[in-house]
Every structure is written in C-alpha cells, then in structure tokens.
Design an enzyme around this catalytic site. Structure first.
Site, PDB file in Angstrom:
ATOM      1  CE  LYS A 232       7.868  -5.947  36.549  1.00 56.64           C
ATOM      2  NZ  LYS A 232       8.666  -6.369  37.704  1.00 56.64           N
TER       3      LYS A 232
ATOM      4  CG  MET B  32       0.013 -13.768  40.408  1.00 55.73           C
ATOM      5  SD  MET B  32       0.986 -12.301  40.833  1.00 55.73           S
ATOM      6  CE  MET B  32      -0.170 -11.435  41.930  1.00 55.73           C
TER       7      MET B  32
ATOM      8  CG  ASP C 205       2.857  -5.327  32.578  1.00 55.20           C
ATOM      9  OD1 ASP C 205       4.012  -4.873  32.579  1.00 55.20           O
ATOM     10  OD2 ASP C 205       2.085  -5.239  33.569  1.00 55.20           O
TER      11      ASP C 205
END
Length: 268
Positions: free
Chosen positions: A70, A187, A48
């Site tokens: 990602k 997030m 990632d």
C-alpha cells in the site's frame, strides 16, 4: 457503525481476532509497548509496504508474514482483497495483526477495515501509532501547535478518492489564515503544484513550509521553503513519496535557522 465499548487489554490478542496496529513513521523505537505485544502475539501479519523490517523483528518466528503493498503512486494490493484475507484468517482461528504505517485511523483506511470486519462478525481492535505528520515536525524541532503561531492543526490528504473532487484547498487556506492553523498534508507531493496554487488564494506567499520525506528514518530528507516556492523546491530537491508537507508559521522556527532552502540527509 458499531464501535468497541472499551479498549481491549493486551491479553485479548486471541485466536479469531484482528488487531489493526499502527507501526508509526518507521523508526522501530517509536512503536508503542502495546504495538510490540500485538506484533509478538500474531500468528498472521498483513504488512503494508511502509513498515520496515526492523519493526517485523518483534514478530514471532512462527508467524506468517504477508506483504500487502500500500503505497501512493505504486501498484497496490486491492483493499477488498486485504479485507478478505483478514476475515479468512480470523475465521481460521489465527491471531491476525494488520500492520500499518503511521496510525490506522489517520489516512490508513482503518475506519473502513473496522466497519468491514464488524459487519462480518469478526472481533477487531485498534492500537494507535505515531503518525508521520507529527514525527515529521518533531524531527525538525518544532511543534504542530504553538500559542503564538498556531491555535490548531489540520491533517488533510492531498490524494482524493477516485471520482471525488477532494479537498477544497481555497476554503482551507482561508480557514487556516483566519484561525491560525497548521496544515499537515499527507500524500500531497504528486499534486503539489495545484495545492500550492490554490493555497496561495488565501495564504501569503511568504508562509513557511517544510517538506519531510521518510520522517524518522535514517534516510530522512527535508526542505524548508515558503509557500510561494513550494513546487519549485520539491522539484529541485527531488523530494518524493512518502513525504509530508507542513504549512504554517510554526515552521518559522526552522526557517529562521537557515538562510536559504536546504535539503539534507539525516545523519545515520
């Protein structure tokens, strides 16, 4: 869903298997010993974006490293394509490691990947890593739980799956207030205004909040503020992804040490 009956031993990093490895929040010193062994045993690593080059220093010189981006808000490699790569490499007899930031089972799609690999008949195992939500508060010198301030902790994503309503922030705020919980929001920066507005329906505006960007890395920055000032603080200080938002009275230990909101670079 089938699950492994027991944790595999390090000697089980064998050809034709896939290991999902948590690389932790970024600091290579926070890798587990088992993660280092898995990385070193891999012949193919699918990595990632948030995994640093210092972590990859543990890989064999003969290993093939494939970067599969990602990162929230950025162009990403499709999940279905990553799963296809894992299955293909395993069937070719490779020792496959899927290297993820944080922990594979905390907002890392590890559960989806385990299910897919098992459905394809590929042997899969998981090596946990330190999640960024824990590393973030630790870097500030405060806990996630405390007998006087927080009886539990909730890890929650601020990024809903397309087509889904996502987290009920109003209900979560009421629960956090009544049960004395710390909220750790992953997030959440892009939707911080909505999150703030809805959390304020159940939590006081004076509730302490910390926002930590790039936790554990030399370029870490953080701001300590209140729920009432959260959105304005994120905008003013230019805090961006990857960041963790921590809401709750445990942050009062940090807030007491500053007389105003700060954002600072971590010393190299």
């Amino acid at each position: 869903m089938n699950t492994p009956t027991r944790p595999p031993s390090p000697s089980e990093f064998q050809p034709g298997t896939v290991t999902l490895v948590g690389a932790g929040p970024g600091d290579p010193d926070l890798l587990t010993i088992k993660a280092v062994k898995a990385i070193g045993a891999a012949t193919v690593l699918l990595v990632d974006d948030l995994v640093g080059e210092d972590v990859l220093a543990h890989a064999s010189a003969r290993a093939r490293i494939v970067h599969v981006g990602k990162r929230g808000g950025c162009k990403s490699t499709p999940q279905a394509f990553i799963e296809k790569l894992m299955v293909m490499a395993a069937r070719e007899g490779e020792v496959v490691v899927r290297l993820k930031g944080g922990d594979p089972f905390i907002f890392g799609r590890g559960g989806e990947e385990v299910e897919h690999l098992q459905a394809e008949g590929v042997r899969v195992q998981v090596v946990n890593g330190i999640t960024s939500g824990l590393a973030a508060v630790t870097s500030l010198g405060v806990p996630l739980t405390h007998r006087e301030h927080a009886h539990g902790v909730v890890f929650v994503t601020g990024h809903a799956k397309p087509g889904c309503e996502g987290t009920d922030w109003q209900a979560l705020a009421a629960t956090a207030r009544d049960a004395k919980l710390t909220l750790v929001i992953y997030m959440g920066v892009s939707g911080v205004q909505r999150i703030q507005r809805e959390l304020l329906t159940g939590l006081p505006a004076a509730t302490p909040v910390a926002v930590v960007q790039r936790a554990s890395l030399p370029e870490q920055r953080h701001a300590v503020t209140t729920l009432g000032e959260l959105g304005a603080t994120v905008a003013r200080e230019g805090l961006a992804s990857p960041s963790v938002i921590v809401v709750g009275d445990v942050i009062s230990g940090v807030a007491a040490a500053v007389s105003h909101t700060t954002a600072q670079a971590r010393a190299a």
